[in-house]
Design a protein around this motif. Structure first.
Motif, PDB file in Angstrom:
ATOM      1  N   LYS A   1      41.580 -51.308 -17.330  1.00  0.00           N
ATOM      2  CA  LYS A   1      40.815 -50.090 -17.079  1.00  0.00           C
ATOM      3  C   LYS A   1      39.436 -50.192 -17.736  1.00  0.00           C
ATOM      4  CE  LYS A   1      44.425 -46.822 -16.111  1.00  0.00           C
ATOM      5  NZ  LYS A   1      44.846 -45.441 -16.276  1.00  0.00           N
TER       6      LYS A   1
ATOM      7  N   THR B   1      35.119 -45.084 -19.443  1.00  0.00           N
ATOM      8  CA  THR B   1      34.346 -44.153 -18.634  1.00  0.00           C
ATOM      9  C   THR B   1      33.521 -43.167 -19.466  1.00  0.00           C
ATOM     10  OG1 THR B   1      36.227 -42.657 -18.445  1.00  0.00           O
ATOM     11  CG2 THR B   1      35.956 -44.309 -16.698  1.00  0.00           C
TER      12      THR B   1
ATOM     13  N   PRO C   1      29.839 -36.421 -11.416  1.00  0.00           N
ATOM     14  CA  PRO C   1      30.623 -36.711 -10.207  1.00  0.00           C
ATOM     15  C   PRO C   1      29.793 -36.526  -8.935  1.00  0.00           C
ATOM     16  CG  PRO C   1      31.840 -35.253 -11.673  1.00  0.00           C
ATOM     17  CD  PRO C   1      30.444 -35.366 -12.224  1.00  0.00           C
TER      18      PRO C   1
ATOM     19  N   TYR D   1      38.144 -45.535  -9.603  1.00  0.00           N
ATOM     20  CA  TYR D   1      39.045 -44.392  -9.688  1.00  0.00           C
ATOM     21  C   TYR D   1      39.777 -44.494 -11.026  1.00  0.00           C
ATOM     22  CZ  TYR D   1      42.364 -40.779  -8.415  1.00  0.00           C
ATOM     23  OH  TYR D   1      43.121 -39.628  -8.397  1.00  0.00           O
ATOM     24  N   ALA D   2      39.334 -43.692 -11.985  1.00  0.00           N
ATOM     25  CA  ALA D   2      39.796 -43.800 -13.368  1.00  0.00           C
ATOM     26  C   ALA D   2      41.305 -43.639 -13.563  1.00  0.00           C
ATOM     27  CB  ALA D   2      39.032 -42.812 -14.247  1.00  0.00           C
ATOM     28  N   PRO D   3      41.977 -42.668 -12.914  1.00  0.00           N
ATOM     29  CA  PRO D   3      43.413 -42.519 -13.177  1.00  0.00           C
ATOM     30  C   PRO D   3      44.239 -43.775 -12.850  1.00  0.00           C
ATOM     31  CG  PRO D   3      42.580 -40.552 -12.115  1.00  0.00           C
ATOM     32  CD  PRO D   3      41.481 -41.587 -12.064  1.00  0.00           C
ATOM     33  N   TRP D   4      43.859 -44.490 -11.804  1.00  0.00           N
ATOM     34  CA  TRP D   4      44.605 -45.686 -11.412  1.00  0.00           C
ATOM     35  C   TRP D   4      43.963 -46.970 -11.906  1.00  0.00           C
ATOM     36  CZ3 TRP D   4      45.478 -44.285  -5.562  1.00  0.00           C
ATOM     37  CH2 TRP D   4      46.343 -43.191  -5.490  1.00  0.00           C
TER      38      TRP D   4
ATOM     39  N   SER E   1      34.609 -35.741  -7.520  1.00  0.00           N
ATOM     40  CA  SER E   1      35.700 -35.615  -8.477  1.00  0.00           C
ATOM     41  C   SER E   1      35.312 -36.346  -9.758  1.00  0.00           C
ATOM     42  CB  SER E   1      36.975 -36.253  -7.900  1.00  0.00           C
ATOM     43  OG  SER E   1      37.923 -36.485  -8.908  1.00  0.00           O
ATOM     44  N   ALA E   2      35.638 -35.763 -10.895  1.00  0.00           N
ATOM     45  CA  ALA E   2      35.347 -36.403 -12.179  1.00  0.00           C
ATOM     46  C   ALA E   2      36.135 -37.697 -12.345  1.00  0.00           C
ATOM     47  CB  ALA E   2      35.650 -35.440 -13.329  1.00  0.00           C
ATOM     48  N   ASP E   3      37.212 -37.879 -11.551  1.00  0.00           N
ATOM     49  CA  ASP E   3      38.035 -39.085 -11.635  1.00  0.00           C
ATOM     50  C   ASP E   3      37.446 -40.260 -10.866  1.00  0.00           C
ATOM     51  OD1 ASP E   3      39.974 -37.843 -13.205  1.00  0.00           O
ATOM     52  OD2 ASP E   3      41.137 -37.204 -11.470  1.00  0.00           O
ATOM     53  N   LEU E   4      36.524 -39.998  -9.927  1.00  0.00           N
ATOM     54  CA  LEU E   4      35.932 -41.033  -9.086  1.00  0.00           C
ATOM     55  C   LEU E   4      34.487 -41.250  -9.513  1.00  0.00           C
ATOM     56  CD1 LEU E   4      36.496 -42.874  -6.612  1.00  0.00           C
ATOM     57  CD2 LEU E   4      35.394 -41.092  -5.238  1.00  0.00           C
TER      58      LEU E   4
END
Length: 88
Positions: A23, A26, A32, A43-46, A60-63
């Protein structure tokens, strides 16, 4: 991690994705933004890399958008492998 060669697979008819070896940090990431055709994103979660050949979902804050490729959507949609290198 660069240079890095990754095998890509399709995800939801919108992007080609690949798992990274680890990972990314970030902290300090930019605001975002919704992904557009040609964007390279993380894509931070994955912990995976995504190459968008269709416009993505809402911001999205995750992307995290990392950059942009100047290639056609068709070329990105068929990509099976990518090598990423540091710009010189």
């Amino acid at each position: 991690m660069l240079p890095l060669t990754l095998d890509l697979e399709d995800f939801h008819g919108t992007e080609r994705v690949a798992d990274l070896p680890r990972k990314l940090d970030t902290s300090g990431a930019s605001e975002p933004a919704a992904a557009k055709v040609g964007d390279i994103a993380y894509y931070a979660p994955w912990g995976n890399l995504a190459l968008f050949y269709q416009d993505g979902p809402a911001a999205s804050a995750d992307l995290l958008i990392l950059g942009h490729l100047d290639v056609s959507a068709d070329q990105l949609g068929r990509a099976e492998r990518i090598t990423v290198e540091a710009a010189s």
